[in-house]
Design an enzyme around this catalytic site. Structure first.
Site: not given
Length: 730
Positions: A44, A89-91, A489
């Site tokens: 990350h 993202s914060h998936n 992106n």
């Protein structure tokens, strides 16, 4: 605690990485140092599997002020104004705890923007959920939407657009990608590069707690049956505090006291301090006893790895501390001088008057692992030979009704009604359009923004899918009359250690890069999210593209709703009849294989630029790009928005009606013009060698096909608007 190889593996490092750490330090790290390495070297934060390939993306352009490498990208929109924007993202957190995961995703991306001196002016999101039949989908969707709305609405930033998708590949791993745009004057952009020696390092914002510890590492891990145990690694957000932090930071930024500023995002105090030091090629010394903590007996390890929200790290000019403290006191926020910059080029941490970490900064950043992982190329699938008998028992209007209530095509009004999309008073095109648009306050300029993803195309052929999603963003901006400027992106993929997933990433990025370069649509910021996988099942490759464009005079904005009875309607761009991977093919004919529609970058650019020139000449009254569901769905949406109908002409094409109406060939726009402008419209298209077909004439209340088949707009509105509402209420 004794640090050894097995403890390093528990921290998400592998054997070779642990050995490399020991070799670089020339000793075994202590537990705090191991925690710091595990945070900085996880996927990350370090991009260790993706850096090699991301280097090939086009990142420069005439309007690019700042490309990748900062908190967010920055582009010039004229008159000394700039737009700062990024998607992230914060998936994983959103799957474990949907409300807080989504809320803190929104909070984090807003901090990335205002840490650069920009006031956030708009939010967007791209959210992907599992099958509508899956037991968790409804509760995850409900929680994520509430989290996005709860945070954005409270802080007072409009959510102007987004995308929602359902697919079974997200059953065990949803995607929550949040995007923010901010407005800043070009001479007031702030960066994260520390400079100068013995400059005070200041901690501001909320206190540090134990929430979010290992959050970045968890984001770089595969889910298993112990997912519930990971709940403590999900951060907890407080939008009211973030609003105070935003105002305090912008007030401080109005002066000249800040040297560098960095959001404490993934890996918290660890990443913010190390990134500042690395960019400035200097060292930072911190006294962890000075860090404001909200829990008792927090260890150096916990303080450094906490991902508590609403915090910033600032390097100030000497002598400016009192003035800065006054501002943060006024906003009722913590302000603590926790360290200083040094010549050491090390991160040195002290706690209870003992040195608890001593790491050269370059071992954490420049010497972080970079992998050239093995990957598999995806062959272009063979086209399906669709038997014409497949269409025998189908009626075009029945198919249209089914498609309009398809979860991926239906109106998402149930979602965006929960977001405040008009706060700040500058939103001039709301969610449910090709792009959201906000006016630059007090001017005639407007900024358009859109977010797109196409997992089915990318799964079928990643190289083509990567190109397509950039082109889709480009078309959405042009459809509202905006000149495309740049993209951000969010690249969501499975396990990079698996050759298939890594291949999907490599080829999607290649396609994305080719399209961005050809369209002069550079990538200025972004995020990679790997390990979106539960056990052995990964998601479909899902690059989310956020695009922005400029409308010099907001009065020239175009909307998709049909405007006037008797106006003519055309499709610009050629229809070849490509049905493979279309919604019609997958959901009506039940044919799941085959290649995605081909991308011709010359046609994309030529068609788009021609449509934009027609808009500037004021010939076009409404426009909408042709995407999911083909021409018939695009027409229906224009009818629904304008509450008008259309009499559709029989196509002169050699292909049959179903292929013509339902194909998802790329590079096409549906446009409305007045009859008296037809001659000039035609001349411009022909001069630019752009193919066009006449589709029909605007009517009052019905879509009419072949003089005999008709459907009322009211029926279409019911089909399109009711599915999601009924699903969520059932």
């Amino acid at each position: 605690m004794e640090v050894n190889e097995s403890l390093a593996i528990e921290h998400g490092l592998n054997k070779d990485e642990y050995k490399k750490i020991c070799d670089l330090l020339k000793r075994i790290p202590n537990i705090t140092e191991l925690g710091i390495f595990s945070a900085m070297w996880n996927e990350h934060c370090s991009y260790k599997s993706s850096r090699l390939h991301l280097k090939n993306l086009p990142t420069k352009g005439k309007k690019v002020i700042q490309g990748p490498g900062e908190n967010a990208g920055v582009v010039d929109i004229g008159d000394d104004d700039a737009i700062v924007f990024k998607i992230e993202s914060h998936n994983h957190p959103s799957f474990i705890e949907p409300y807080q995961g989504a809320a803190t995703g929104v909070g984090g991306i807003m901090r990335d923007v205002f840490t650069m001196g920009a006031r956030p002016i708009a939010n967007l999101n791209s959210i992907h959920f599992g099958s509508t039949q899956h037991k968790k989908t409804k509760s995850l969707l409900r929680g994520v939407v509430r989290g996005i709305g709860g945070y954005g609405n409270c802080i007072g930033v409009p959510t102007i657009g987004g995308q929602t998708c359902f697919d079974e590949s997200y059953n065990g791993n949803i995607l929550v990608n949040a995007m923010t745009l901010g407005l800043v004057k070009k001479n007031k952009i702030f960066y994260s590069k520390a400079a100068g020696i013995n400059k005070p390092v200041i901690y501001v914002g909320s206190k540090t707690g134990r929430d979010g510890i290992h959050g970045a590492s968890m984001a770089s891990a595969i889910f298993d049956e112990k997912i519930e145990e990971k709940k403590p690694t999900v951060q907890v957000g407080d939008p009211f505090t973030e609003k105070l932090l935003l105002e305090a930071c912008l007030e401080l930024m109005a002066g000249d006291s800040i040297i560098a500023i960095q959001d404490m995002g993934a890996a918290g105090l660890t990443s913010s301090s190390i990134e500042m030091a690395s960019k400035g090629k200097l060292g930072i010394e911190l006294n962890l006893n000075k860090v404001p903590c909200r829990e008792l007996n927090m260890t150096p390890y916990e303080i450094m790895l906490s991902e508590s929200q609403e915090r910033m790290l600032i390097v100030l000019e000497n002598g400016k501390e009192k003035e800065a403290k006054k501002i943060f006191d006024k906003w009722n926020l913590d302000f603590s001088i926790i360290g200083k910059t040094t010549v050491s080029k090390k991160i040195e941490l002290f706690y209870d008057e003992k040195k608890v970490a001593d790491i050269p900064v370059d071992t954490l950043v420049e010497n972080s692992p970079m992998y050239d992982r093995k990957w598999k190329k995806t062959k272009l699938p063979k086209k399906n030979k669709i038997n014409k008998d497949s269409f025998k028992n189908l009626k075009i209007l029945n198919v249209l009704n089914k498609l309009l209530s398809n979860p991926n095509i239906c109106s998402k009004e149930w979602i965006w009604q929960q977001y405040d999309h008009t706060v700040m008073g500058d939103t001039i095109q709301k969610p449910g359009s090709d792009a959201g648009i906000v006016r630059v306050h007090g001017t005639n300029k407007a900024v358009a923004a859109t977010v797109d993803a196409s997992a089915s195309y990318c799964y079928a052929h990643p190289l083509t899918g990567g190109k397509q999603v950039v082109c889709e963003s480009w078309r959405n901006l042009i459809s509202v009359g905006a000149e495309p400027i740049a993209i951000t992106n969010c690249l969501n993929f499975g396990n990079p250690e698996k050759e298939k997933s890594m291949g999907e990433f490599v080829e999607c990025v290649q396609g994305l890069g080719e399209a961005s370069k050809y369209l002069n649509f550079p990538v200025v910021s972004g995020n990679v999210s790997f390990y979106n996988q539960t056990k052995e099942k990964g998601i479909k490759p899902t690059p989310s593209i956020g695009g922005i464009g400029l409308i010099k005079n907001y009065k020239d904005m175009i909307t998709m709703g049909f405007k006037k009875i008797d106006n003519l309607v055309f499709v610009v761009g050629k229809t070849e009849g490509h049905l493979d991977q279309s919604v019609f093919s997958r959901d009506i004919l039940n044919i799941k294989n085959g290649p995605p529609p081909e991308i011709n970058l010359f046609n994309e650019k030529n068609n788009g630029e021609t449509v934009l020139s027609l808009i500037k000449k004021k010939f076009i009254k409404s426009a909408h790009d042709v995407s999911l569901g083909g021409i018939i769905v695009a027409l229906a949406k224009m009818c629904i928005k304008g509450k008008k109908g259309i009499e559709i002409k029989k196509p002169k094409q050699l292909i049959n009606q179903f292929q013509y109406m339902l194909a998802e060939d790329q590079g096409r726009y549906i446009v409305e013009i007045e009859k008296e402008n037809y001659k000039q419209f035609k001349e411009i298209l022909e001069k630019n060698s752009v193919h066009y077909d006449e589709l029909g004439v605007i009517l009052d209340k019905y879509i009419v096909i072949d003089d005999k088949t008709k459907i009322s707009i009211d029926d279409l509105i019911l089909s399109n608007n009711n599915w999601l509402k009924k699903y969520m209420e059932s």
